[in-house]
Write a protein that holds these residues in place. Structure first.
Motif, PDB file in Angstrom:
ATOM      1  N   LYS A 499       0.835  -1.211   0.000  1.00 51.87           N
ATOM      2  CA  LYS A 499       0.000   0.000   0.000  1.00 51.87           C
ATOM      3  C   LYS A 499       0.865   1.255   0.000  1.00 51.87           C
ATOM      4  CE  LYS A 499      -4.435  -1.294   2.091  1.00 51.87           C
ATOM      5  NZ  LYS A 499      -5.355  -1.037   3.217  1.00 51.87           N
ATOM      6  N   HIS A 560     -11.492   4.711   1.436  1.00 44.95           N
ATOM      7  CA  HIS A 560     -12.765   4.203   1.951  1.00 44.95           C
ATOM      8  C   HIS A 560     -13.449   5.363   2.670  1.00 44.95           C
ATOM      9  CE1 HIS A 560     -11.690   0.099   0.921  1.00 44.95           C
ATOM     10  NE2 HIS A 560     -10.524   0.282   1.510  1.00 44.95           N
ATOM     11  N   ARG A 571      -8.147   2.129   8.885  1.00 46.76           N
ATOM     12  CA  ARG A 571      -8.087   0.803   9.516  1.00 46.76           C
ATOM     13  C   ARG A 571      -7.182   0.886  10.745  1.00 46.76           C
ATOM     14  NH1 ARG A 571      -5.081  -4.313   7.857  1.00 46.76           N
ATOM     15  NH2 ARG A 571      -6.469  -6.059   8.289  1.00 46.76           N
ATOM     16  N   TRP A 580     -12.451  -0.382  11.573  1.00 47.37           N
ATOM     17  CA  TRP A 580     -12.377   0.862  10.802  1.00 47.37           C
ATOM     18  C   TRP A 580     -13.084   1.978  11.558  1.00 47.37           C
ATOM     19  CZ3 TRP A 580     -10.060   1.325   5.893  1.00 47.37           C
ATOM     20  CH2 TRP A 580      -9.552   0.122   5.384  1.00 47.37           C
ATOM     21  N   ASP A 594     -13.807  -5.052  10.358  1.00 50.59           N
ATOM     22  CA  ASP A 594     -12.875  -5.272   9.253  1.00 50.59           C
ATOM     23  C   ASP A 594     -13.275  -6.541   8.501  1.00 50.59           C
ATOM     24  OD1 ASP A 594     -10.222  -4.660   7.904  1.00 50.59           O
ATOM     25  OD2 ASP A 594      -9.914  -6.738   8.539  1.00 50.59           O
ATOM     26  N   LYS A 598     -10.995  -4.595   4.324  1.00 56.23           N
ATOM     27  CA  LYS A 598     -11.908  -3.552   3.866  1.00 56.23           C
ATOM     28  C   LYS A 598     -12.990  -3.334   4.917  1.00 56.23           C
ATOM     29  CE  LYS A 598     -11.295  -4.684  -1.030  1.00 56.23           C
ATOM     30  NZ  LYS A 598     -11.955  -5.105  -2.290  1.00 56.23           N
TER      31      LYS A 598
END
Length: 670
Positions: A499, A560, A571, A580, A594, A598
């Motif tokens: 990421k 998100h 997160r 989250w 979670d 996601k």
């Protein structure tokens, strides 16, 4: 007259204190005493002056040192001889308001070196201090200003780093190259000949003349089969020569970390920690160096030892060319006194000292000498002329190998079979008959994953950071789980590491190795007086401004978005695992579960019961279910309680009574 000498470590203070007389008092700063503020950037344009504050430990140390300064007639700042040590000396002088501080440097903690250093003090080198400050400013600037947008884009708290992020990228890019790799099947052949003494030797088919244009490997399996049927060959070339092999240079910081990783299975941080201890004990010269060459004094010490031990020296003193961009302020790493065959207080330190001793001594010894026999064989493979080649190597005189054997072979290294290929004496035009042959069917292998030692080597090659910072860089990205290490020591990127790269590449220049190497060169120029702090830091700030402005103008969508306010969901990790939450603390959005990295769907809240909360008057809701296990082995537990629907403003909770209603009396008693 009392002289206060300030060093960095308590261990070094104790050792140096024992060397000096009653007129000296030796104290330790215990490393840095000041740093940038924890919760603020610590600099602003146009001056970019760094705002320092004493660390919690540093404040106590400064108080103790201030008392010692008042009792002393003179102060000597004897911190480590690198840029970091120079900066610590300046911080001490500034924080303690020293009027005429003297800086002393030494490359090994021995009595003769310490006394020589005290006899030749100098002023603090502010160019080196400014170079260290620029490094700290650049690291803080990028980490502080980019980590927020990076976390927003990635959807979880991630940290950007000027050198850490490019190091993570190396792992990510390699892993993707491995995933995209497609294996190629290719072929070869070898002949096997038996000697009269029951040994055997091999000759490899030279496939190069048979490759199609642009090919690297022989793909014609039918041709390989015909060649593997060959038995009768003729000696077309035959040569006996002697070949010397020179030793490697003494260790630099980088090569020490690589060798300790390969031979001793020590991580870079372990290596640097053990080397620091050995330096403080007076066992080795300073261990943060890019120079591959010894001082004449060190070479003379080894020469005297070698002559006494019956070891053959090289015909003339050896020198090595430093790698491009190397900082050669200190000599190569060597034993302070080579006559000390064992040094160190722990097994790890003793093993590392032995490695340093062997490499340093070997570097001054004579070449290893080999007898090398090469032969070329020609044959006909059903109408196709083919050639086979063989090389055999025998050690004639060990030279430096007597004290420092070959590096331990990594499991992925190609095996050198020339030292185990006893080719007999042959004559040109001799006909030979092979006893057997092998048809070789091979497949190309994907790139090999990095280990810590090979990653260090690649970082040095690309100019990512400086060798003295590698251990800290790798420790940082591993402790944050950006890269992972398997049981065999191979490195892979985590989802978090991927990421980081995906959200930086194409948006920020510092993730590119050319940019990172360029900044390292600019830091070197500051230390050498060829550039200045303000130019380098302001230039990097302006460039980062442009990148951050472009990012904002693109209105980068949150990875998100929060369903309540559309700001970024992040997160986070709690006692029960990941969840989250909205990045805006003022948002009334509650947490979401979670779902495989996601945001998941929140369970529908229980319906209001019509029972008023005694604290705020809103409805209570009854919550029933099973807890999730917090740790392996924990069993789920039933829960049954009432809570206010006005949460989070009202956090009232009540146990459920035997009648199924909330128990208010217990709340009053509590």
């Amino acid at each position: 007259m009392t002289t206060l000498v300030i060093v960095e470590s308590p261990a070094k203070a104790k050792k140096i204190g024992a060397m000096l007389g009653d007129n000296y008092v030796v104290k330790a700063s215990v490393g840095h005493v000041r740093d940038l503020p924890q919760k603020e950037l610590g600099m602003m344009p146009p001056s970019y002056q760094l705002q320092y504050e004493a660390t919690e430990r540093g404040a106590k140390v400064l108080s103790q040192l201030a008392a010692a300064v008042r009792s002393a007639d003179a102060v000597m700042l004897a911190t480590d001889p690198d840029r970091e040590g120079e900066a610590i000396a300046w911080h001490l002088a500034d924080a303690l308001d020293l009027k005429n501080p003297k800086r002393v440097v030494y490359n090994s903690v021995t009595k003769e070196k310490i006394l020589a250093a005290l006899a030749a003090p100098r002023e603090i080198d502010m160019q080196r201090v400014h170079a260290q400050e620029a490094r700290r400013a650049l690291d803080r600037m990028i980490g502080y200003r980019v980590s927020g947008p990076l976390s927003d884009s990635a959807g979880e708290g991630l940290g950007a780093g000027r050198v850490q992020s490019p190091a993570v990228r190396l792992i990510v890019d390699l892993e993707r190259a491995i995933a995209a790799f497609k294996s190629t099947s290719h072929f070869g052949a070898e002949l096997i000949f038996k000697n009269d003494d029951a040994t055997s030797w091999k000759a490899q088919w030279d496939t190069k003349p048979h490759l199609a244009e642009g090919e690297k490997y022989l793909l014609d399996s039918e041709l390989a089969k015909r060649v593997s049927n060959v038995r009768n060959v003729t000696v077309s070339e035959y040569e006996n020569t002697e070949k010397p092999r020179a030793p490697d240079a003494p260790f630099t910081t980088s090569s020490l970390q690589q060798a300790a990783g390969k031979r001793l299975k020590m991580k870079p941080k372990q290596t640097m920690d053990a080397a620091q201890k050995l330096f403080e004990q007076g066992a080795i010269t300073y261990h943060r160096t890019d120079s591959p060459n010894m001082d004449p004094e060190g070479a003379a010490d080894i020469a005297a030892y070698a002559q006494g031990a019956g070891l053959k020296l090289a015909d003339k003193a050896r020198t090595w060319k430093a790698k491009e961009g190397a900082q050669e302020g200190h000599e190569a790493i060597r034993p302070s006194h080579v006559a000390d065959l064992e040094m160190g207080e722990t097994d790890e330190e003793r093993a590392l000292y032995k490695l340093i001793w062997q490499r340093a001594v070997a570097s001054q010894l004579a070449d290893a000498n080999y007898a090398v026999r090469t032969v070329k064989l020609t044959a006909d493979a059903e109408g196709t002329p083919v050639t086979f080649k063989a090389t055999g190597r025998t050690l004639l005189s060990p030279g430096w190998l007597a004290v420092y054997a070959d590096d331990a072979a990594d499991e992925d290294d190609e095996k050198d079979e020339t030292s185990n290929n006893p080719i007999p004496a042959l004559t040109l035009a001799d006909p030979l008959t092979a006893d057997s042959a092998n048809l070789q069917s091979k497949k190309t292998k994907p790139p090999t994953r990095y280990k810590l030692d090979t990653l260090v080597k690649e970082m040095e090659r690309l100019g990512i950071g400086r060798p003295s910072t590698y251990a800290a860089i790798l420790d940082n990205i591993m402790s944050r789980d950006y890269i992972l290490e398997d049981k065999k020591g191979y490195l892979t990127p985590s989802a978090r590491g991927i990421k980081i790269c995906d959200n930086l590449v194409g948006k920020f220049a510092f993730i590119e190795t050319d940019y990172t190497r360029g900044l390292e060169d600019e830091l070197d120029q500051i230390a050498e007086g060829k550039n200045d702090y303000l130019s380098v830091v302001s230039g990097a700030w302006t460039a980062l401004d442009v990148e951050l402005t472009g990012l904002a103008a693109a209105e980068l969508a949150a990875g998100h978005p929060c369903p309540t306010c559309a700001k970024v969901l992040r997160r986070r990790k709690g006692d029960n695992g990941y969840f989250w939450a909205c990045s805006d603390r003022e948002c009334a959005q509650q947490t979401l579960p979670d779902d495989d990295g996601k945001p998941g769907e929140r369970k529908a809240p229980p319906p209001p019961t019509g029972i008023d909360c005694p604290k705020c008057g809103k409805d209570l809701a009854r919550r029933q279910g099973m807890t999730k296990p917090k740790k392996i082995g924990w069993k789920p537990q039933k829960y049954d309680f009432y809570s206010c629907t006005g949460y989070p403003k009202c956090e009232a909770k009540f146990n459920t009574g035997a009648d199924g209603l909330p128990v208010f009396e217990e709340a009053k008693k509590a």
